[in-house]
Design a protein around this motif. Structure first.
Motif, PDB file in Angstrom:
ATOM      1  N   LEU A  35       0.806  -1.218   0.000  1.00  0.00           N
ATOM      2  CA  LEU A  35       0.000   0.000   0.000  1.00  0.00           C
ATOM      3  C   LEU A  35       0.842   1.271   0.000  1.00  0.00           C
ATOM      4  CD1 LEU A  35      -2.947  -0.887   2.403  1.00  0.00           C
ATOM      5  CD2 LEU A  35      -3.001  -0.666  -0.087  1.00  0.00           C
ATOM      6  N   ASP A  36       2.086   1.187   0.453  1.00  0.00           N
ATOM      7  CA  ASP A  36       2.933   2.374   0.488  1.00  0.00           C
ATOM      8  C   ASP A  36       3.249   2.915  -0.899  1.00  0.00           C
ATOM      9  OD1 ASP A  36       2.966   2.271   3.207  1.00  0.00           O
ATOM     10  OD2 ASP A  36       4.945   1.321   3.372  1.00  0.00           O
ATOM     11  N   ALA A  37       3.070   2.075  -1.920  1.00  0.00           N
ATOM     12  CA  ALA A  37       3.355   2.501  -3.292  1.00  0.00           C
ATOM     13  C   ALA A  37       2.236   3.367  -3.859  1.00  0.00           C
ATOM     14  CB  ALA A  37       3.572   1.284  -4.183  1.00  0.00           C
ATOM     15  N   TYR A  38       1.139   3.526  -3.126  1.00  0.00           N
ATOM     16  CA  TYR A  38      -0.018   4.274  -3.608  1.00  0.00           C
ATOM     17  C   TYR A  38      -0.356   5.405  -2.639  1.00  0.00           C
ATOM     18  CZ  TYR A  38      -0.635   0.270  -6.696  1.00  0.00           C
ATOM     19  OH  TYR A  38      -0.449  -0.703  -7.628  1.00  0.00           O
ATOM     20  N   GLU A  39      -1.009   6.416  -3.169  1.00  0.00           N
ATOM     21  CA  GLU A  39      -1.415   7.539  -2.331  1.00  0.00           C
ATOM     22  C   GLU A  39      -2.557   7.170  -1.396  1.00  0.00           C
ATOM     23  OE1 GLU A  39      -2.362  10.842  -4.774  1.00  0.00           O
ATOM     24  OE2 GLU A  39      -0.343  11.040  -5.621  1.00  0.00           O
ATOM     25  N   SER A  40      -3.341   6.187  -1.798  1.00  0.00           N
ATOM     26  CA  SER A  40      -4.473   5.758  -0.990  1.00  0.00           C
ATOM     27  C   SER A  40      -4.872   4.342  -1.358  1.00  0.00           C
ATOM     28  CB  SER A  40      -5.673   6.686  -1.209  1.00  0.00           C
ATOM     29  OG  SER A  40      -6.141   6.563  -2.554  1.00  0.00           O
ATOM     30  N   VAL A  41      -5.669   3.722  -0.494  1.00  0.00           N
ATOM     31  CA  VAL A  41      -6.215   2.395  -0.801  1.00  0.00           C
ATOM     32  C   VAL A  41      -7.073   2.468  -2.058  1.00  0.00           C
ATOM     33  CG1 VAL A  41      -7.733   0.554   0.008  1.00  0.00           C
ATOM     34  CG2 VAL A  41      -6.161   1.665   1.608  1.00  0.00           C
ATOM     35  N   GLU A  42      -7.840   3.561  -2.198  1.00  0.00           N
ATOM     36  CA  GLU A  42      -8.699   3.724  -3.370  1.00  0.00           C
ATOM     37  C   GLU A  42      -7.894   3.708  -4.659  1.00  0.00           C
ATOM     38  OE1 GLU A  42     -11.917   3.682  -3.796  1.00  0.00           O
ATOM     39  OE2 GLU A  42     -12.217   3.310  -1.668  1.00  0.00           O
ATOM     40  N   GLN A  43      -6.760   4.376  -4.653  1.00  0.00           N
ATOM     41  CA  GLN A  43      -5.923   4.399  -5.844  1.00  0.00           C
ATOM     42  C   GLN A  43      -5.406   2.998  -6.185  1.00  0.00           C
ATOM     43  OE1 GLN A  43      -1.795   5.999  -5.832  1.00  0.00           O
ATOM     44  NE2 GLN A  43      -2.560   7.507  -7.319  1.00  0.00           N
ATOM     45  N   ALA A  44      -5.012   2.249  -5.164  1.00  0.00           N
ATOM     46  CA  ALA A  44      -4.534   0.883  -5.383  1.00  0.00           C
ATOM     47  C   ALA A  44      -5.645  -0.002  -5.950  1.00  0.00           C
ATOM     48  CB  ALA A  44      -4.016   0.304  -4.072  1.00  0.00           C
ATOM     49  N   LEU A  45      -6.842   0.117  -5.382  1.00  0.00           N
ATOM     50  CA  LEU A  45      -7.966  -0.686  -5.845  1.00  0.00           C
ATOM     51  C   LEU A  45      -8.376  -0.308  -7.259  1.00  0.00           C
ATOM     52  CD1 LEU A  45     -10.139  -0.734  -2.595  1.00  0.00           C
ATOM     53  CD2 LEU A  45      -8.751  -2.595  -3.517  1.00  0.00           C
ATOM     54  N   SER A  46      -8.304   0.967  -7.585  1.00  0.00           N
ATOM     55  CA  SER A  46      -8.625   1.426  -8.939  1.00  0.00           C
ATOM     56  C   SER A  46      -7.647   0.844  -9.943  1.00  0.00           C
ATOM     57  CB  SER A  46      -8.598   2.955  -8.990  1.00  0.00           C
ATOM     58  OG  SER A  46      -8.878   3.412 -10.297  1.00  0.00           O
ATOM     59  N   HIS A  47      -6.382   0.794  -9.566  1.00  0.00           N
ATOM     60  CA  HIS A  47      -5.368   0.192 -10.439  1.00  0.00           C
ATOM     61  C   HIS A  47      -5.653  -1.298 -10.652  1.00  0.00           C
ATOM     62  CE1 HIS A  47      -0.847  -0.903 -11.110  1.00  0.00           C
ATOM     63  NE2 HIS A  47      -1.519  -0.867 -12.249  1.00  0.00           N
ATOM     64  N   TRP A  48      -5.958  -2.014  -9.576  1.00  0.00           N
ATOM     65  CA  TRP A  48      -6.270  -3.437  -9.677  1.00  0.00           C
ATOM     66  C   TRP A  48      -7.486  -3.681 -10.572  1.00  0.00           C
ATOM     67  CZ3 TRP A  48      -4.591  -8.139  -9.379  1.00  0.00           C
ATOM     68  CH2 TRP A  48      -5.478  -9.215  -9.186  1.00  0.00           C
ATOM     69  N   ARG A  49      -8.513  -2.848 -10.416  1.00  0.00           N
ATOM     70  CA  ARG A  49      -9.718  -3.008 -11.229  1.00  0.00           C
ATOM     71  C   ARG A  49      -9.431  -2.744 -12.701  1.00  0.00           C
ATOM     72  NH1 ARG A  49     -13.119  -6.039 -11.961  1.00  0.00           N
ATOM     73  NH2 ARG A  49     -13.307  -6.149  -9.697  1.00  0.00           N
ATOM     74  N   ALA A  50      -8.640  -1.722 -13.001  1.00  0.00           N
ATOM     75  CA  ALA A  50      -8.304  -1.408 -14.396  1.00  0.00           C
ATOM     76  C   ALA A  50      -7.508  -2.549 -15.027  1.00  0.00           C
ATOM     77  CB  ALA A  50      -7.518  -0.102 -14.465  1.00  0.00           C
ATOM     78  N   VAL A  51      -6.564  -3.093 -14.285  1.00  0.00           N
ATOM     79  CA  VAL A  51      -5.764  -4.213 -14.796  1.00  0.00           C
ATOM     80  C   VAL A  51      -6.646  -5.438 -15.010  1.00  0.00           C
ATOM     81  CG1 VAL A  51      -3.920  -5.839 -14.232  1.00  0.00           C
ATOM     82  CG2 VAL A  51      -3.603  -3.396 -13.811  1.00  0.00           C
ATOM     83  N   THR A  52      -7.532  -5.698 -14.046  1.00  0.00           N
ATOM     84  CA  THR A  52      -8.450  -6.831 -14.160  1.00  0.00           C
ATOM     85  C   THR A  52      -9.322  -6.707 -15.406  1.00  0.00           C
ATOM     86  OG1 THR A  52      -8.522  -7.185 -11.765  1.00  0.00           O
ATOM     87  CG2 THR A  52     -10.381  -8.024 -13.053  1.00  0.00           C
TER      88      THR A  52
END
Length: 243
Positions: A35-52
């Protein structure tokens, strides 16, 4: 002629996939220290969803296998050149967190109970039989369905008409006697309507818009509205909130 059978989508129709995926990936990323690689949990989840979404599109187009798209989701998300074994191991660790959050939507069991005697039931999913068969067993509804069909084994994905017609063939019913219930306005709603089924689009949060089209699905906000559309004689049901 009355509708004889209901074919169901699984993820975000019967099963609350979005919530489970969100909770599972949040816990997984925290455990993995990512999670430290992202500004927020939301940003991380958005990235995962886009990749998915992008990797799933490759699978739906027949470019990769179901297993390959899962491994590639991990590689692209992490930005690493992982071996198959490494990618599979990472995904399996995520699955452990994801499965801990599995749940049906609260309107599912009541409508399945209400329609049990009046309609036959089946599943058509753009996933794999291995995944959805186990999921439905864990959720306690596997025995509610005569047959479970999935894109990975069929070789054709929704919204292609062949996927919907395969479900009708498995039930030995013509499309106009079969209703399809799904959450995606194009993949499920328009796809089923174009294939000649009675199409029912479940839009629980009302976040989507629908352009006028010749083949337009019924739109509902809750599965409690479904019996009225099917013409069931059950007393269970609610008036549509989309009128």
């Amino acid at each position: 002629m009355s509708i004889r059978a209901v074919v169901w989508d699984v993820d975000d129709t019967l099963f609350d996939y979005t919530t489970a995926d969100r909770a599972g990936m949040s816990a997984h990323l925290a455990t993995e220290g990512l999670l430290d690689a992202y500004e927020s949990v939301e940003q991380a989840l958005s990235h995962w969803r886009a990749v998915t979404d992008s990797q799933w599109a490759r699978f739906a187009a027949g470019e990769v296998s179901f297993e390959e798209q899962r491994r590639d989701r991990v590689r692209v998300f992490l930005g690493r050149d992982l071996t198959d074994a490494e990618a599979e191991a990472w995904f399996e660790r995520y699955i452990g967190h994801y499965e801990a959050a599995w749940a049906l939507f609260p309107d599912v069991l009541p409508v399945l109970d209400a329609l049990a005697a009046s309609h036959r039931h089946a599943v058509l999913s753009n996933s794999s039989l291995h995944v959805q068969d186990r999921k439905l067993r864990v959720l306690g509804v596997h025995d509610r369905f005569e047959t479970i069909l999935c894109a990975a084994e069929l070789g054709v994905s929704k919204p292609e008409a062949g996927a919907f017609l395969a479900a009708c063939a498995a039930l030995d019913l013509p499309p106009h006697l079969v209703a399809y219930v799904g959450d995606h306005p194009e993949i499920d709603g328009r796809g089923a309507a174009d294939a000649g089924l009675v199409s029912v689009w479940i839009d629980r949060n009302g976040a989507h818009t629908w352009a006028d089209a010749p083949a337009r699905p019924h739109r509902i906000a809750s599965l409690a509205e479904l019996p009225a559309i099917l013409g069931s004689d059950t007393r269970f049901g609610a008036p549509s909130t989309f009128r």
